[in-house]
Scaffold this motif. Sequence first.
Motif, PDB file in Angstrom:
ATOM      1  N   ALA A  76       0.822  -1.438  -0.051  1.00 61.50           N
ATOM      2  CA  ALA A  76      -0.274   0.101   0.205  1.00 61.50           C
ATOM      3  C   ALA A  76       0.571   1.441  -0.205  1.00 61.50           C
ATOM      4  O   ALA A  76       0.750   2.051  -0.539  1.00 61.50           O
ATOM      5  CB  ALA A  76      -0.474   0.309   1.068  1.00 61.50           C
ATOM      6  N   ASP A  77       1.572   1.374   1.006  1.00 59.30           N
ATOM      7  CA  ASP A  77       2.892   2.348   0.907  1.00 59.30           C
ATOM      8  C   ASP A  77       4.229   2.343   0.508  1.00 59.30           C
ATOM      9  O   ASP A  77       4.256   2.210   1.964  1.00 59.30           O
ATOM     10  CB  ASP A  77       1.840   3.648   2.074  1.00 59.30           C
ATOM     11  N   LEU A 112      -2.024   9.436  -1.529  1.00 53.79           N
ATOM     12  CA  LEU A 112      -2.997   8.633  -0.465  1.00 53.79           C
ATOM     13  C   LEU A 112      -2.792   7.090  -0.776  1.00 53.79           C
ATOM     14  O   LEU A 112      -2.234   7.026  -1.419  1.00 53.79           O
ATOM     15  CB  LEU A 112      -4.429   8.842  -0.758  1.00 53.79           C
ATOM     16  N   PRO A 113      -2.479   6.059   0.160  1.00 54.18           N
ATOM     17  CA  PRO A 113      -2.256   4.810  -0.472  1.00 54.18           C
ATOM     18  C   PRO A 113      -3.630   4.665  -0.809  1.00 54.18           C
ATOM     19  O   PRO A 113      -4.793   5.251  -0.666  1.00 54.18           O
ATOM     20  CB  PRO A 113      -2.379   4.392   0.667  1.00 54.18           C
ATOM     21  N   ARG A 114      -3.759   3.932  -1.777  1.00 56.61           N
ATOM     22  CA  ARG A 114      -4.319   3.123  -3.165  1.00 56.61           C
ATOM     23  C   ARG A 114      -6.605   2.887  -2.030  1.00 56.61           C
ATOM     24  O   ARG A 114      -5.828   1.677  -1.196  1.00 56.61           O
ATOM     25  CB  ARG A 114      -4.052   2.183  -3.691  1.00 56.61           C
TER      26      ARG A 114
END
Lengths: 272, 603
Positions: free
Chosen positions: B216-217, B240-242
Motif C-alpha cells: 500500500a505505501d 494517499l495509499p490507494r
Amino acid sequence: MSNGAGAPPVFEARGVSYRYRGVAALDGLSMRVERGERVALIGANGSGKSTLIRVLAGLAFAESGQVSFLGEAVTQERLRDESFFFPFRRRVGVLFQNPDVQLFNTSVFDEVAFGPLQLGWPRDEIRAVVERTLDRMGIAHLRNRAPHRLSGGEKKRVALASVLVLDPEVLLLDEPTAALDPGTQSEVVRLLASWANGPRTVITATHDLDTLEEIADRCYVLERGRIAGEGSPMTVLHDVGLLTEAGLLRPQHHKHGRDVAQPHPHAHWGEV
Amino acid sequence: MHIPDGYLSPSTCASLYAGAAPFWYVALRRVKRELDSRTIPLLSMFSAFCFVVMLFNLPLPGGTTGHAVGMGVASIVLGPWVSILAISIALLIQALLFGDGGITAFGANCFNMAVVGSLVAFAVYRIGAAGADVTSRRRAAAAGAAGYLGINAAAFCAAIEFGVQPLLFRTASGAPLYAPYPLSVSIPAMMIGHLTFAGVAELILSAGMVAYLQRADPALLRRTAPGAKCTIVPEASSDLPRRGASLRGLWLALGVLAIGSPLGILAVGGGWGEAKRVSLWRAPLADYAPAFIPNPFVGYFVSAMVGAGVVVALAWLVSRAAFGERRRRAGGQSASFMEATVRGLLDIVERSIFAEDMAGSMGFLQRLDPRVKLAGLATLIACAVAIRRVWMLGALFSIATAMAAFSKISLRQMARRVWLPVAGFTGSIALPAVFLVRGQILFRTPLPGMHATVEGATSAVFLILRAATAATAAYELVMTTPWNRLLRALRWFRAPVVLVVVIETAYRYISVLLQAAQNMFESRRARLVGRLEGPEQRRLAAATVGVLLDKSLQFSVEMHTAMQARGFRGEAMVLEETRLRANDWALLSAFLAAAVLVLWAGL
Ligand SMILES: Nc1ncnc2c1ncn2[C@@H]1O[C@H](COP(=O)(O)OP(=O)(O)O)[C@@H](O)[C@H]1O
Ligand SMILES: [Mg+2]
C-alpha cells in the motif's frame, strides 16, 4: 474566457495531469479563473474535482503541465520559500469535503486559531480575530466544545470559520453542501454568498445541480480528469447531452427526450 | 502488561521514570530536528493505532485475554526513537484520559513497552532485514520476529520489576508492601502468556502490517531503510495509499492471529479495570506449570501454586459474579470475544461523552482549575503509593471517595466502573498472597503448606487499597475534566509543544478509529442473525484491524493535507494558557501541604 486588462488570472492550469499510483485522476486538464469570478467544478464522483482542488491549492503537484497563481507557478520548490508560502496560504483558503479531516484540534476555539497561529500572527491579534470570526459565523457558544462531537452542520460551520478567519481572497470549496440537510445547506450557501461579494474568487466543486446558479457565474464540467464542457450555469444545465455524458444525469432523462435537464434529488449520486 | 498504581514502590517508579527520561529527551530532540511535515501526523497516527491495538483483547486459554502493543510496526515505520514517543503517548492517553494503567507506574510502563520494546524490536528488524528489498518477504518475516521479541523483552522487564518488589520492600514484620511475588513466580507468570499468545499476536500484527505497507505505501518502509532497493517505484510520500488496496493478504495474516485462540470467552468484560490487566496476570497464574521453575524449593512452590490455583479459581468466581450482570445485559451467558470488544469500544466512546457531561455539572472537583486538579490528584495517587500504614491508606481512600461524593459522581457508578474491577483484578492477584507469604499463621487450611498468614493478609490489603485509591482518583480526574482542558493543563506543566500537539492529534485519531471500528462491528453484526461462530468472529476481528490501519493511514494523510492547507509546515504551535489565579495557587499549596502531612504521618 474573458481577460480583464491584462491582469494575470487568479488560477490557471495548463495541461495538468495527476495520477494516484498509476490511476489517472487529471488528464491534461486546462482551466482558468479570473479575479472575482465564482466558478463551479461539476462532475460525477471520481471525475477529478477534489484532485483538481488539491492541485490548485498546492497540496498535490502536477506530474506534467503547470499551475499558476496570479501568474506565479505553484510548485513544491516555490512553496518551500517562506516569502511565497505564507502569503499563498493566507490568500487561498480550502474547505475540504470531509469536515472530519479538517477538524483536528481539541476545541472550536483552537480549531479556528490554528491557521493564524501557523502563519505567525501576533497572539493578541489572533485572540481578537478568532472571537470576531466565531461571532460572525454564529458559533461563539460552541467555543469550548470538541469539534468532532458537533453535528454535521455545526462541523461545517466550524470548518468554514477555520478557513475564513484568515480572510482569504480565494476560496476553494470541495462539496460544501454535501451531506447536509436542506436547511443547513441553504444556510451555508447564504454564509458563503454574504462573504463572497467584492473582489473575492470562489471555486466550488460540486455535483449538486440544484444550487449551481446560486453559487457560480461559470462552470466547468469535468469528466474523467478532463474538461468536458464550460459555460454559464444556464447553458450547462440545458446541455442534456453534456450532463448525461458527464454522468450527472440519469440516462433515462435523455431517453425520455426532455429538453431541459431537471435537477432532482441527488442522493443516489452518492458520496465519495 | 500495563502495571497499575500500587504494584511498584515509589523508588522503583522513580528510577524507571529516570530510566525512560533520557530516551524521551533524545527522542524529542530527534523529532524536532528531523521534522518533515509528515512526522507529526504519522507520530500521532501511530500513537492512536497502538492505543486501539491495545484495546483488542484476544481470548487466551483459561478464559482470559491478552493484547499486542504495536511496538513492532511502530519502530519499523517510525524508527526506534519516534516509536518510543508514539507508544509513550498511547500509554499517556490511556493513563491520563482513560485512567487506565498507572500514573506513578507510567514511567515503568513506558520503559518496558516504549523504550525496551521499541529498541529491541528495531534492532531485530535491522538485523533480520539487512540488505533485503523493501518489498521482500524477508523484511516482513524480520518484522514479525521484531514484534515477537520486542513484546517479550518488555514483558520480561515488567516481570523483573514485579519480582524485585518483595525482596526490597517489606513492612517491619515482613509483609510485602507492593507486588508480593518473587522473581521465581513473576517471571514464569508473565512470560508464559507473552511467549505464547501476546507474542504471537504482536508477531502477526508486525508482519501483517509490514506486508500490507509493502503493497500500500512502500515509501513508509523506506523511512527507516533508506538504502533498501525497491522494485516498485515509490511515489511521492504525500500520496494517499490507494483506496481499496487489496487487503486480502493482510486479512489472511491477521486471521491466523485469531486461529490460535480458542473460542472467545472473555473472563471479565471491559470497564474501568480493563480486562487486559486481568489477562496478563491471571492467565499465567491459572495455568501455572511448576516444571518451569528452576528453583530448589520446587516442592514448596508446587504446593503453593496448587493453592494459588484454588484461590485464583475462587477469585475468578467472585469477579464472574461481579460482572455477571453486565454480561447478561450484553445478551449471553458468556459474552463472545466480538461482543466484548464492541462493548469495550462503546464503553470508551460512552465514557468520554459521559465525562464531558459530568465535567459540565458543578461539583467540588469541577470547580477546580484543571492544572490544580491534575497536580492535586496526582499527588494523592503518589501518596497512596508511598505510605506504609494501612490506616492512612484507608483514610486516603475515604478522602478520595468523599471527593467523588462532593463532585456529584455517583458512587454506584464508581463501584461498578472502578471498585468492582479493582476488586476482581487486583483481588485475584492479592488473594493468593494471603496464603503464599510466610509469617505468623492466621488460620490453617487442609492443604499442605497453605496457611493464611498475617503478613500475607497485610500485603493483600496494601495492594488492594493502593490500587483502589489510585483508580478512584484517576477516575475522578477523568470524569470531572473535559479532555481539552486536561491537555491544556499539560501545556502549563511545561510539556513540550510538539508533545501536546501530538497528543491532541492522536486523541482525535483515536475517536475516529474507535468510531470506525464500532461502525464496522455493528454493521456487520446487524447483517448477521444470531450469534457468530468462532471462526467468523476471528475473521471479523482480523478484518477490522486491517481495515482500521488502512483507514487510519488514509485519514492521517488527508488530515495532514488539511493542516498544510492552513499553513502547517510541520511545526507545532499553541496559544498560551492563561495564568493561575491567586486562589488557585492557594489551593495548590494546600494540596501539597496536605500531601507532606500525609507522608510524614504515613511513612
Ligand atoms: N487517495 C486516492 N488514491 C487513489 N486513487 C484516488 C485517490 N483519491 C482519488 N482517487 C481516484 O482519482 C480519481 C479522481 O478522484 P477525485 O478527485 O476524488 O474525484 P471527485 O472529487 O470528483 O469525486 C478517481 O478515479 C479516484 O478513484
Ligand atoms: Mg471529491
